[in-house]
Enzyme design. Structure first.
Site, mmCIF file in Angstrom:
data_model
loop_
_atom_site.group_PDB
_atom_site.id
_atom_site.type_symbol
_atom_site.label_atom_id
_atom_site.label_comp_id
_atom_site.label_asym_id
_atom_site.label_seq_id
_atom_site.Cartn_x
_atom_site.Cartn_y
_atom_site.Cartn_z
ATOM 1 C CE LYS A 1 21.213 44.132 45.504
ATOM 2 N NZ LYS A 1 20.852 42.694 45.381
ATOM 3 C CG LEU B 1 30.986 64.350 44.477
ATOM 4 C CD1 LEU B 1 31.539 65.659 45.014
ATOM 5 C CD2 LEU B 1 31.879 63.823 43.359
ATOM 6 C CD GLU C 1 36.086 40.824 45.587
ATOM 7 O OE1 GLU C 1 36.253 40.408 44.421
ATOM 8 O OE2 GLU C 1 35.430 40.208 46.443
ATOM 9 N N GLY D 1 35.728 41.460 39.237
ATOM 10 C CA GLY D 1 36.074 40.186 38.631
ATOM 11 C C GLY D 1 37.556 39.858 38.671
ATOM 12 C CB CYS E 1 35.732 37.204 42.064
ATOM 13 S SG CYS E 1 35.882 37.535 43.826
ATOM 14 C CD GLU F 1 34.881 36.778 37.382
ATOM 15 O OE1 GLU F 1 35.476 36.587 38.453
ATOM 16 O OE2 GLU F 1 34.084 37.720 37.209
ATOM 17 N N GLY G 1 38.961 46.305 40.637
ATOM 18 C CA GLY G 1 38.424 47.183 41.657
ATOM 19 C C GLY G 1 39.471 47.879 42.491
#
Length: 518
Positions: free
Chosen positions: A192, A261, A267, A269, A301, A402, A475
């Site tokens: 997406k 699950l 990945e 900020g 980021c 951020e 992350g």
């Protein structure tokens, strides 16, 4: 109403404006509803794009699942997969100038930067993954100890259908990060892409199709996060979600994925601490610090947005930093002389300006910028002047959160230990940097910083050969690097018993009567 078009190009003309369709199951799929894709420097409509619904998510995942279950792609020999990637890389490289200009129009990234990081760097990804395919250890022998004579091996197998959710800031890079490693190991992929920057991923899909990728292996849909992204995250036939974006949304992705699950690669900020030591080469450190937080108008980021300066050189460094930044040209990103382009949207501009006002309210001093440029050339577009805050502390909003814009907080420190403490005093852990002429000292400090990437005397040094990802709220999981393919595979352990001797089995733990004496 949804229609499928068999044309080999993703775009058609609609009322004089290029219009992009989505790519599902090897077909170009259009919708009546669409997005206007805006040039952030002019506010003009660059292109329009079909707008996905949850029904398109279902169709894309179903196409991916059918392609995976057919086995055509996952059973293609690795050498043939690699050769296809190489052909795709050559095709993208041949259109580099076109993609550079379109990337600049789409993101506002200045032309020089768009050519290097917006196209050149992602082209390298294709060849990088082609090489990884050739080198990857698809099956690893695993001799087994114990009383029985056994052997075995570990197979790296694809997951099925994986989904990638891409942000808008580096559309070519993220289109490749979310597709190439997953397809390399035999998965099908649904990505997406953000409605603000959809075109490169759709052009990439067209190239893959033309180079022979089986239908359904790659599917590209365009939609917003709360509706289309949510449908992908919730879909029971998606085995893995790879998401790049804010920490807040990343938390939601993880929570929503728990229902089935799903594996999650996040990945998120960052609030990169940029530590300058007393012995740093100031010419390099000043320019490097500007590069750290001004690249792409700060819309990365892993930007270096907390500048930690020792008290002994603080004033000199700030003076040199401000003087150097006054030479930056903010303006038309299609002008090769432009250094800083617009930010992505009006919403993004207002968010950044709101943070700037909070910095002023909390007592930080604006040493440069703090507003939007005015006058000829800035009547349209989303502009923010690069901004330097001094007298900042690590507990201010501008230092904690951020901003995603060209804003840096300068924080003074007295000792290196204090600098390390300030650097690590954040919920984030994506990037960090150190400027020093003493490599040994730099390495010692790097080992103490809690970040997935630590750069010494550089910034934004993301390399195909090194893993990229975060610590803490930035992350987990890693993209790029030699182990990137493993994120999209699962291990299967297969054992073979070689004894052929019933007396050497453990079956007697259940069967007390020997065979033949029943």
């Amino acid at each position: 109403m949804t229609t499928a078009a068999p044309a080999e190009t993703p775009s058609v003309d609609r009322d004089g404006t290029p219009h992009y369709r989505m790519f599902i199951g090897g077909e170009w799929v259009d919708t009546d509803d669409h997005y206007d894709v805006i040039n952030p420097a002019t506010e003009e409509v660059n292109v329009t794009c079909a707008k996905a619904t949850p029904a398109h998510v279902d169709a894309a995942v179903a196409a991916g699942k059918a392609a995976f279950e057919s086995g055509e792609w996952r059973n293609t020999p690795p050498a043939e997969r690699a050769a296809l990637f190489d052909r795709v890389g050559q095709r993208v490289m041949a259109r580099a100038e076109e993609f550079t200009v379109e990337g600049t129009k789409g993101t506002g990234m200045p032309l020089r930067l768009s050519g290097a990081l917006g196209v050149g760097f992602p082209v390298g990804h294709v060849f990088h993954y082609a090489e990884l395919i050739r080198k990857h250890e698809w099956v690893r022998p695993a001799p087994i100890g114990g009383a029985a004579l056994q052997t075995g091996y570990i197979a790296k197998e694809p997951l099925g259908v994986t989904a990638g959710i891409c942000p808008w800031n580096f559309p070519a890079n993220f289109a490749m990060w979310k597709t190439l490693p997953s397809m390399a190991v035999g998965n099908s992929v649904v990505i997406k892409v953000d409605e603000k920057t959809p075109t490169f991923a759709l052009e990439l899909a067209a190239i893959f199709k033309e180079e022979g990728l089986p239908d359904g292996v790659l599917n590209v849909i365009v939609g917003d996060g709360p509706v289309v992204g949510e449908a992908l995250v919730q879909h029971p036939d998606v085995a893995l979600i790879s998401f790049t974006g804010s920490t807040a949304v990343g938390r939601h992705v993880m929570e929503a994925s728990a229902k089935h699950l799903k594996r999650v690669l996040l990945e998120l900020g960052g609030k990169g601490p940029n530590i300058v030591l007393e012995d740093a080469d100031l010419d390099i450190a000043v320019d490097g610090s500007i590069w750290a937080f001004c690249m792409h108008a700060g819309q990365a980021c892993e930007s270096g947005t907390r500048l930690l300066l020792p008290a002994s050189i603080h004033d000199e460094f700030v003076e040199r930093l401000v003087a150097r930044m006054k030479t930056l040209k903010v303006g038309n990103p299609l002008d090769p002389a432009t250094d800083i382009g617009p930010v992505m949207s009006a919403q993004q501009r207002e968010r950044i300006l709101g943070y700037i006002e909070s910095g002023k309210a909390q007592g930080a001093t604006v040493a440069l910028g703090g507003d939007s440029p005015q006058g000829p050339g800035y009547e349209k577009g989303f502009w923010v002047n690069p901004t330097v805050f001094t007298n900042a502390s690590n507990d201010m909003k501008i230092s904690c959160e951020e901003i995603f814009g060209p804003v840096v907080s300068v924080i003074k420190y007295d000792t290196v230990d204090e600098a390390i403490q300030i650097a690590n005093d954040t919920e984030y852990g994506l990037s960090a940097g150190i400027w020093t002429t003493d490599a040994t000292k730099g390495l010692e400090i790097a080992q103490q910083l809690k970040a997935g990437s630590v750069w010494i005397n550089d910034w934004h040094n993301i390399n195909n050969d090194l893993p990229f990802g975060g610590y803490k709220q930035s992350g987990f999981g890693r993209e790029l690097g030699p182990d990137a393919l493993d994120e999209f595979t699962q291990d299967k352990a297969i054992t073979i018993d070689l004894t052929n001797d019933l007396n050497k089995k453990f079956y007697g733990l259940v069967l007390s009567t020997p065979l033949g004496q029943e």
